[in-house]
Motif scaffolding. Structure first.
Motif, PDB file in Angstrom:
ATOM      1  N   ALA A  13      40.554  54.856  48.441  1.00 57.40           N
ATOM      2  CA  ALA A  13      39.692  53.991  48.591  1.00 57.40           C
ATOM      3  C   ALA A  13      40.363  52.669  47.232  1.00 57.40           C
ATOM      4  O   ALA A  13      40.071  51.911  47.440  1.00 57.40           O
ATOM      5  CB  ALA A  13      38.521  54.027  48.232  1.00 57.40           C
ATOM      6  N   LEU A  14      40.802  53.348  46.884  1.00 63.72           N
ATOM      7  CA  LEU A  14      41.384  52.389  45.330  1.00 63.72           C
ATOM      8  C   LEU A  14      43.000  51.954  45.868  1.00 63.72           C
ATOM      9  O   LEU A  14      43.206  50.565  46.143  1.00 63.72           O
ATOM     10  CB  LEU A  14      42.507  53.343  44.367  1.00 63.72           C
ATOM     11  N   GLY A  15      44.071  52.383  46.906  1.00 66.44           N
ATOM     12  CA  GLY A  15      44.812  51.997  47.802  1.00 66.44           C
ATOM     13  C   GLY A  15      44.069  50.780  48.731  1.00 66.44           C
ATOM     14  O   GLY A  15      44.648  49.694  48.203  1.00 66.44           O
ATOM     15  N   ALA A  16      42.548  50.860  49.185  1.00 67.09           N
ATOM     16  CA  ALA A  16      42.302  49.850  49.982  1.00 67.09           C
ATOM     17  C   ALA A  16      41.592  48.807  48.842  1.00 67.09           C
ATOM     18  O   ALA A  16      42.051  47.035  49.596  1.00 67.09           O
ATOM     19  CB  ALA A  16      40.654  50.841  50.452  1.00 67.09           C
ATOM     20  N   PHE A  17      41.362  48.393  47.703  1.00 62.89           N
ATOM     21  CA  PHE A  17      41.231  48.208  47.177  1.00 62.89           C
ATOM     22  C   PHE A  17      41.840  46.905  46.240  1.00 62.89           C
ATOM     23  O   PHE A  17      41.883  45.448  46.268  1.00 62.89           O
ATOM     24  CB  PHE A  17      40.239  48.248  46.003  1.00 62.89           C
ATOM     25  N   ALA A  18      43.040  47.865  45.959  1.00 58.35           N
ATOM     26  CA  ALA A  18      43.968  46.987  45.395  1.00 58.35           C
ATOM     27  C   ALA A  18      44.727  46.381  46.439  1.00 58.35           C
ATOM     28  O   ALA A  18      44.986  45.154  46.152  1.00 58.35           O
ATOM     29  CB  ALA A  18      45.317  48.262  44.559  1.00 58.35           C
ATOM     30  N   GLY A  19      45.316  46.643  47.612  1.00 52.10           N
ATOM     31  CA  GLY A  19      45.378  45.918  49.082  1.00 52.10           C
ATOM     32  C   GLY A  19      44.630  44.972  49.283  1.00 52.10           C
ATOM     33  O   GLY A  19      45.351  44.146  49.240  1.00 52.10           O
ATOM     34  N   GLY A  20      43.406  44.872  49.297  1.00 50.28           N
ATOM     35  CA  GLY A  20      42.851  44.005  49.358  1.00 50.28           C
ATOM     36  C   GLY A  20      42.975  42.571  48.613  1.00 50.28           C
ATOM     37  O   GLY A  20      42.784  41.448  48.976  1.00 50.28           O
ATOM     38  N   LEU A  21      42.666  43.287  47.092  1.00 50.45           N
ATOM     39  CA  LEU A  21      43.333  42.278  46.846  1.00 50.45           C
ATOM     40  C   LEU A  21      44.537  41.296  46.646  1.00 50.45           C
ATOM     41  O   LEU A  21      44.780  40.043  46.069  1.00 50.45           O
ATOM     42  CB  LEU A  21      43.625  43.065  44.411  1.00 50.45           C
ATOM     43  N   ALA A  22      45.501  41.960  46.191  1.00 49.87           N
ATOM     44  CA  ALA A  22      47.238  41.622  47.272  1.00 49.87           C
ATOM     45  C   ALA A  22      47.152  40.784  48.370  1.00 49.87           C
ATOM     46  O   ALA A  22      46.951  39.210  48.640  1.00 49.87           O
ATOM     47  CB  ALA A  22      47.675  42.668  46.895  1.00 49.87           C
ATOM     48  N   VAL A  23      45.987  40.994  49.527  1.00 56.07           N
ATOM     49  CA  VAL A  23      46.549  40.252  50.644  1.00 56.07           C
ATOM     50  C   VAL A  23      45.114  39.291  50.213  1.00 56.07           C
ATOM     51  O   VAL A  23      45.596  37.795  50.572  1.00 56.07           O
ATOM     52  CB  VAL A  23      45.154  41.369  51.824  1.00 56.07           C
ATOM     53  N   ALA A  24      44.567  39.121  49.329  1.00 56.82           N
ATOM     54  CA  ALA A  24      43.815  38.280  48.730  1.00 56.82           C
ATOM     55  C   ALA A  24      44.196  36.524  48.406  1.00 56.82           C
ATOM     56  O   ALA A  24      44.023  35.860  47.750  1.00 56.82           O
ATOM     57  CB  ALA A  24      41.979  38.475  48.583  1.00 56.82           C
ATOM     58  N   GLY A  25      45.235  37.295  47.237  1.00 61.52           N
ATOM     59  CA  GLY A  25      46.230  36.737  46.704  1.00 61.52           C
ATOM     60  C   GLY A  25      44.876  36.814  45.481  1.00 61.52           C
ATOM     61  O   GLY A  25      45.540  35.655  44.834  1.00 61.52           O
ATOM     62  N   ALA A  26      44.576  37.671  44.764  1.00 59.13           N
ATOM     63  CA  ALA A  26      43.090  37.079  43.778  1.00 59.13           C
ATOM     64  C   ALA A  26      43.281  37.777  42.102  1.00 59.13           C
ATOM     65  O   ALA A  26      44.208  38.928  42.268  1.00 59.13           O
ATOM     66  CB  ALA A  26      41.473  37.315  44.240  1.00 59.13           C
ATOM     67  N   PRO A  27      42.797  37.087  41.613  1.00 57.80           N
ATOM     68  CA  PRO A  27      42.885  37.581  40.227  1.00 57.80           C
ATOM     69  C   PRO A  27      42.071  39.157  39.911  1.00 57.80           C
ATOM     70  O   PRO A  27      41.947  38.954  40.233  1.00 57.80           O
ATOM     71  CB  PRO A  27      43.215  36.582  39.376  1.00 57.80           C
ATOM     72  N   LEU A  28      43.109  40.136  39.044  1.00 61.01           N
ATOM     73  CA  LEU A  28      41.954  41.443  38.618  1.00 61.01           C
ATOM     74  C   LEU A  28      40.839  40.190  37.701  1.00 61.01           C
ATOM     75  O   LEU A  28      41.989  39.951  36.424  1.00 61.01           O
ATOM     76  CB  LEU A  28      43.001  42.636  38.209  1.00 61.01           C
ATOM     77  N   SER A  29      40.012  40.516  37.998  1.00 56.60           N
ATOM     78  CA  SER A  29      38.911  39.877  36.613  1.00 56.60           C
ATOM     79  C   SER A  29      38.467  41.632  36.006  1.00 56.60           C
ATOM     80  O   SER A  29      37.904  42.050  36.310  1.00 56.60           O
ATOM     81  CB  SER A  29      38.191  39.926  37.756  1.00 56.60           C
ATOM     82  N   VAL A  30      38.951  41.333  34.772  1.00 57.77           N
ATOM     83  CA  VAL A  30      38.689  42.030  33.666  1.00 57.77           C
ATOM     84  C   VAL A  30      36.747  42.587  33.259  1.00 57.77           C
ATOM     85  O   VAL A  30      36.864  43.675  33.081  1.00 57.77           O
ATOM     86  CB  VAL A  30      38.998  41.755  32.010  1.00 57.77           C
ATOM     87  N   SER A  31      36.323  42.161  33.272  1.00 58.38           N
ATOM     88  CA  SER A  31      34.928  42.049  33.027  1.00 58.38           C
ATOM     89  C   SER A  31      34.512  42.339  34.697  1.00 58.38           C
ATOM     90  O   SER A  31      34.090  43.940  34.290  1.00 58.38           O
ATOM     91  CB  SER A  31      34.624  40.527  33.194  1.00 58.38           C
TER      92      SER A  31
END
Length: 109
Positions: A13-31
């Motif tokens: 699941a973590l790989g899917a979420f991280a991969g989705g963030l990479a595919v979207a090219g979106a920044p990680l939101s700390v909040s």
């Protein structure tokens, strides 16, 4: 309930979420990372009070597969709707869960 199985599913699941963030090219939101982590802690606190019922449901392969499928669905929604927020919250939730599992393993020995 196998902590190894739980860990493997969480890493997928973590790989899917991280991969989705990479595919979207979106920044990680700390909040939202924190929101996800707090959500996991809240869930675990509630689940602790009902551990037998939670264990009975979670040990079903269909529940485990459905939960993982739900995570992948959430990744898809996150990419389309609000990648930084939704995917960061998912990453925070799963990382917190993995830390929780690590703590449980460390204290069982």
């Amino acid at each position: 309930m196998s902590l190894t199985t739980d860990g493997v599913l969480a890493v997928i699941a973590l790989g899917a979420f991280a991969g989705g963030l990479a595919v979207a090219g979106a920044p990680l939101s700390v909040s939202f990372l924190a929101v996800g982590g707090l959500g996991t802690l809240a869930f675990e606190a509630v689940a602790f009070g009902h551990s037998e019922a939670v264990r009975r449901y979670w040990e079903r392969p269909s529940v485990q597969a459905g939960t993982l499928a739900g995570a992948f669905g959430l990744v898809g929604v996150g990419i389309a709707v609000a990648p930084s927020r939704i995917l960061s919250a998912g990453i925070g939730a799963v990382v917190t869960y993995l830390l929780f599992l690590s703590f449980v393993l460390a204290t069982r020995s």
